[in-house]
Design a protein around this motif. Structure first.
Motif, PDB file in Angstrom:
ATOM      1  N   ARG A   7       0.859  -1.190   0.000  1.00  0.00           N
ATOM      2  CA  ARG A   7       0.000   0.000   0.000  1.00  0.00           C
ATOM      3  C   ARG A   7       0.887   1.229   0.000  1.00  0.00           C
ATOM      4  O   ARG A   7       1.823   1.311   0.791  1.00  0.00           O
ATOM      5  N   VAL A   8       0.575   2.160  -0.896  1.00  0.00           N
ATOM      6  CA  VAL A   8       1.272   3.441  -0.928  1.00  0.00           C
ATOM      7  C   VAL A   8       0.234   4.498  -0.575  1.00  0.00           C
ATOM      8  O   VAL A   8      -0.765   4.665  -1.273  1.00  0.00           O
ATOM      9  N   LEU A   9       0.481   5.176   0.537  1.00  0.00           N
ATOM     10  CA  LEU A   9      -0.454   6.172   1.064  1.00  0.00           C
ATOM     11  C   LEU A   9       0.051   7.580   0.773  1.00  0.00           C
ATOM     12  O   LEU A   9       1.218   7.886   1.021  1.00  0.00           O
ATOM     13  N   LEU A  10      -0.844   8.407   0.247  1.00  0.00           N
ATOM     14  CA  LEU A  10      -0.597   9.842   0.103  1.00  0.00           C
ATOM     15  C   LEU A  10      -1.409  10.540   1.178  1.00  0.00           C
ATOM     16  O   LEU A  10      -2.284   9.919   1.790  1.00  0.00           O
ATOM     17  N   PRO A  11      -1.183  11.814   1.425  1.00  0.00           N
ATOM     18  CA  PRO A  11      -1.921  12.481   2.513  1.00  0.00           C
ATOM     19  C   PRO A  11      -3.443  12.362   2.413  1.00  0.00           C
ATOM     20  O   PRO A  11      -4.110  12.278   3.430  1.00  0.00           O
ATOM     21  N   LEU A  14      -5.392   6.695  -1.066  1.00  0.00           N
ATOM     22  CA  LEU A  14      -4.661   5.436  -1.190  1.00  0.00           C
ATOM     23  C   LEU A  14      -4.211   5.363  -2.638  1.00  0.00           C
ATOM     24  O   LEU A  14      -5.024   5.200  -3.543  1.00  0.00           O
ATOM     25  N   ASP A  17      -2.752  -0.057  -3.967  1.00  0.00           N
ATOM     26  CA  ASP A  17      -3.201  -1.147  -3.097  1.00  0.00           C
ATOM     27  C   ASP A  17      -3.049  -2.423  -3.905  1.00  0.00           C
ATOM     28  O   ASP A  17      -3.922  -2.786  -4.682  1.00  0.00           O
ATOM     29  N   GLY A  68       9.517   9.999   2.545  1.00  0.00           N
ATOM     30  CA  GLY A  68       8.466   9.398   3.354  1.00  0.00           C
ATOM     31  C   GLY A  68       9.026   8.283   4.204  1.00  0.00           C
ATOM     32  O   GLY A  68      10.210   8.261   4.549  1.00  0.00           O
ATOM     33  N   VAL A  78       3.767  -0.992   3.883  1.00  0.00           N
ATOM     34  CA  VAL A  78       3.066   0.282   3.743  1.00  0.00           C
ATOM     35  C   VAL A  78       4.112   1.368   3.528  1.00  0.00           C
ATOM     36  O   VAL A  78       5.071   1.475   4.296  1.00  0.00           O
ATOM     37  N   SER A  80       4.344   5.494   3.070  1.00  0.00           N
ATOM     38  CA  SER A  80       3.614   6.752   3.227  1.00  0.00           C
ATOM     39  C   SER A  80       4.518   7.874   2.744  1.00  0.00           C
ATOM     40  O   SER A  80       5.617   8.063   3.269  1.00  0.00           O
ATOM     41  N   ARG A  82       4.502  12.047   0.647  1.00  0.00           N
ATOM     42  CA  ARG A  82       3.703  13.246   0.361  1.00  0.00           C
ATOM     43  C   ARG A  82       3.180  13.262  -1.065  1.00  0.00           C
ATOM     44  O   ARG A  82       2.069  13.685  -1.323  1.00  0.00           O
TER      45      ARG A  82
END
Length: 134
Positions: A7-11, A14, A17, A68, A78, A80, A82
């Protein structure tokens, strides 16, 4: 075959996934390193660069990411960051990292310096006002 979930999360969203990920390559300040499903759990600080992963049925996928953090726990990874951009052309993605992410970081650093100057000027004026009131 062993695999991982990425999973790559931006502010505010998602960004990725992905299941059935066989391997991931990331960039840190100490250099690039790879993650395989049986690798020990870890945490890594990421620098602006390219993340490469291989997903079942999709082949290699390339992401340009800003600074990140990555956390690997069991078969879950995961990331995370910006900002992130997906692409197939590595040269173009490298340009995105150099031109957009690093330039924005320099602009943000300039903005922080200007804010610090404003804050210190305000505090100096406030201190002189306190001296006059006393």
């Amino acid at each position: 075959m062993l695999s991982m979930t990425l999973r790559v999360l931006l502010p505010f969203e998602l960004f990725v996934d992905e299941t059935a990920v066989a391997r991931i390559v990331i960039e840190t300040a100490q250099g690039a390193f790879g993650l395989l499903p049986r690798r020990l759990d870890c945490v890594a600080a990421l620098v602006p660069g390219i993340v490469t992963y291989e997903a079942e049925g999709r082949g290699e996928v390339f992401l340009a990411v800003d600074e990140g953090v990555l956390v690997k726990c069991g078969d879950r990874v995961v990331i995370s960051v910006r900002r992130a951009v997906r692409g197939k052309d590595l040269a173009r993605l490298r340009d995105v990292v150099e031109q957009e992410f690093l330039t924005l970081d320099a602009q943000q650093e300039d903005m922080r310096a200007a804010m610090a100057r404003l804050e210190s000027g305000f505090l100096r004026r406030f201190a002189t006002l306190q001296d006059h009131v006393s």
